[in-house]
Design an enzyme around this catalytic site. Sequence first.
Site, short mmCIF file in Angstrom:
data_model
loop_
_atom_site.label_atom_id
_atom_site.label_comp_id
_atom_site.label_asym_id
_atom_site.label_seq_id
_atom_site.Cartn_x
_atom_site.Cartn_y
_atom_site.Cartn_z
N GLU A 84 -1.12 -8.66 5.04
CA GLU A 84 -0.94 -8.69 6.50
C GLU A 84 -2.27 -8.52 7.24
OE1 GLU A 84 -0.60 -6.11 4.68
OE2 GLU A 84 -0.82 -4.24 5.80
N HIS A 102 -3.51 -5.77 1.04
CA HIS A 102 -2.90 -5.97 2.36
C HIS A 102 -2.88 -7.44 2.80
CE1 HIS A 102 -2.53 -1.75 3.62
NE2 HIS A 102 -3.64 -1.55 2.93
N CYS A 130 0.83 -1.20 0.00
CA CYS A 130 0.00 0.00 0.00
C CYS A 130 0.87 1.25 0.00
CB CYS A 130 -0.97 -0.05 1.17
SG CYS A 130 -2.38 1.07 0.97
#
Lengths: 88, 232
Positions: B204, B202, B85
């Site tokens: 994560e 994302h 990002c």
Amino acid sequence: MSQYRLEVRVKPRPGLLDPQGKAIHHSLNSLGWDGVADVRVGKAIYIDLEAESAESAIAAAEEMCRKLLANPVTEDFAVALEQEAAAS
Amino acid sequence: MKVAVITFPGSNCDHDLYKAAQQVGGDASFVWHRERGLDGFDVVLLPGGFSYGDYLRPGAIARMSPIMDDVMSFAKAGGPVLGICNGFQVLCEAGLLPGALVRNDALKFRSHDVRLRVERVDTLFTSDYELGQILRVPIAHGDGNYEADEETLNALEDEGRVVFRYVDRNGEAVESANPNGSWHNIAGIVNESGNVLGMMPHPERAMEELLGSTDGVGVFTSMMNSLSTAPA
């Protein structure tokens, strides 16, 4: 040394989609300005700078554009001298 | 695997990245952007967020942080660097990846899950996936529209450097599956030598079933496995 005020204009490169410009374009059309054919949105950055001469002030600002103020992938820039103040 | 998570003022996914690295057995540390030196680290992660409030352009100011000189040297020496990002935006601004991420074509901040197709499984970051595997991973960005000049874009495709692409439920990279207007539905790319990956989605945030998806885990286990099997 003199004090200079520079105006740096940064605008999206031709051909690059500018969604902000497009949105504003549609708004202007819907307000009745049918003649508006295109809108591009850029930004203006004002820099006060001490330099030996107008030329060196402009050269410095152009270097700032290449290093930070503009992204060469997406933006073009132009530097203009706004005013020269009296030497302090 | 010693993992550096670089934190800029305005980073907001640094703790998620730290936790993701720890979850796969990595030894993660936060490295503040004003610190210097990355000696001893095996991987560098650049987190999502809004470094410096996205002033000027996303990533433009963060790219000037002192630690970025070390990130540049680390990447140029072949060290694995993953930017997610805002981290992707920083990598583009720093010139470690080509192109730029501009405003989403619909001008909206998009925060929802997307489907990604894995286009490369021979990278440090994707070796645990199957080629063509469809992942469900969240995005959250206003400036994720990948742009570059035509020459660069063609080179990315010709050299197979697109690692993730936005796709629909059938795995097709159609326009309706593209959340931001990115050219050819690009969601993630690698540099020429393959050690620097930038991606807008994302992984994560897709590490636990409880939070909706575990499809992001593979990015972190891939790094862990690639690095532990690499010759010392």
